[in-house]
Design a protein around this motif. Structure first.
Motif, short mmCIF file in Angstrom:
data_model
loop_
_atom_site.label_atom_id
_atom_site.label_comp_id
_atom_site.label_asym_id
_atom_site.label_seq_id
_atom_site.Cartn_x
_atom_site.Cartn_y
_atom_site.Cartn_z
N SER A 1 0.85 -1.19 0.00
CA SER A 1 0.00 0.00 0.00
C SER A 1 0.89 1.24 0.00
N ILE A 2 0.30 2.32 -0.43
CA ILE A 2 1.00 3.60 -0.41
C ILE A 2 0.54 4.32 0.85
N ASP A 3 1.47 4.52 1.77
CA ASP A 3 1.07 5.10 3.05
C ASP A 3 1.78 6.41 3.36
N ALA A 4 2.25 7.10 2.34
CA ALA A 4 2.95 8.37 2.57
C ALA A 4 1.97 9.45 3.04
N LYS B 1 -9.86 -0.55 12.52
CA LYS B 1 -8.80 0.44 12.80
C LYS B 1 -7.76 0.40 11.69
N PRO B 2 -7.33 1.55 11.20
CA PRO B 2 -6.32 1.58 10.13
C PRO B 2 -5.01 0.94 10.58
N ALA B 3 -4.31 0.38 9.61
CA ALA B 3 -2.99 -0.16 9.90
C ALA B 3 -2.05 0.99 10.22
N GLU B 4 -1.11 0.73 11.07
CA GLU B 4 -0.10 1.73 11.40
C GLU B 4 0.83 1.92 10.20
N PRO B 5 1.13 3.16 9.82
CA PRO B 5 2.05 3.37 8.69
C PRO B 5 3.44 2.86 9.02
N VAL B 6 4.09 2.32 8.02
CA VAL B 6 5.47 1.83 8.19
C VAL B 6 6.39 3.04 8.32
N LYS B 7 7.28 2.98 9.30
CA LYS B 7 8.17 4.12 9.53
C LYS B 7 9.55 3.82 9.07
#
Length: 158
Positions: free
Chosen positions: A72-75, A152-158
């Motif tokens: 997914s694009i999580d920017a 609940k949304p997934a936590e964005p990858v950091k």
């Protein structure tokens, strides 16, 4: 009760994925050994390997969707307020469900076409049987995306 069923399904899915991977590996190693040392092999191994890799990919995608670890694009969501993040999450999950649903529909069309003029996969199994993984795989992925849209949304990858 529902939680136990969900946990059972997740364990079953994980074990099925591991068993399929192990079976493909063992079959490939056996095929190599037979070809190198005995100048023979299983005539059905290539067809089964091709379908097995397809099944493995779709089961892996189903597992990744379950864990919310699909590509997914999580920017953008990183910079959104919480309420907006939830709305964007819901929209993107429903869009992914729609795409997966379309792939389910087209997979069903492909299976129907194959049923009209079936060939033999291996051991008198029609070629359309293993192709049903498209319908089942993408159908379940689509369903998972629908459920994820309202969680609940997934936590964005950091």
């Amino acid at each position: 009760m529902l939680e136990k069923a969900r946990q059972f399904l997740h364990r079953f899915e994980t074990y099925l994925l591991a068993a399929l991977l192990m079976a493909l590996l063992l079959m490939s190693v056996a095929q190599i050994v037979m070809r190198v040392f005995f100048d023979t092999g299983f005539i059905w191994a290539e067809a089964v390997s091709r379908q097995g890799v397809l099944w493995l990919a779709l089961l892996g995608a189903l597992s990744a969707t379950r864990e919310k670890k699909h590509i997914s694009i999580d920017a953008l969501p990183r910079y959104l307020p919480v309420k907006t993040h939830q709305a964007v999450w819901t929209i993107t999950q429903l869009a992914a469900a729609a795409v997966s649903g379309a792939l389910t529909w087209y997979g069903w069309g492909m299976v129907k076409l194959e049923r009209e003029a079936p060939g033999i996969f291996v051991a008198d199994i029609p070629t359309w049987w293993p192709m049903c993984v498209f319908v089942a795989g993408f159908g379940l992925i689509s369903l998972r995306f629908v459920f994820a849209a309202f969680s609940k949304p997934a936590e964005p990858v950091k």
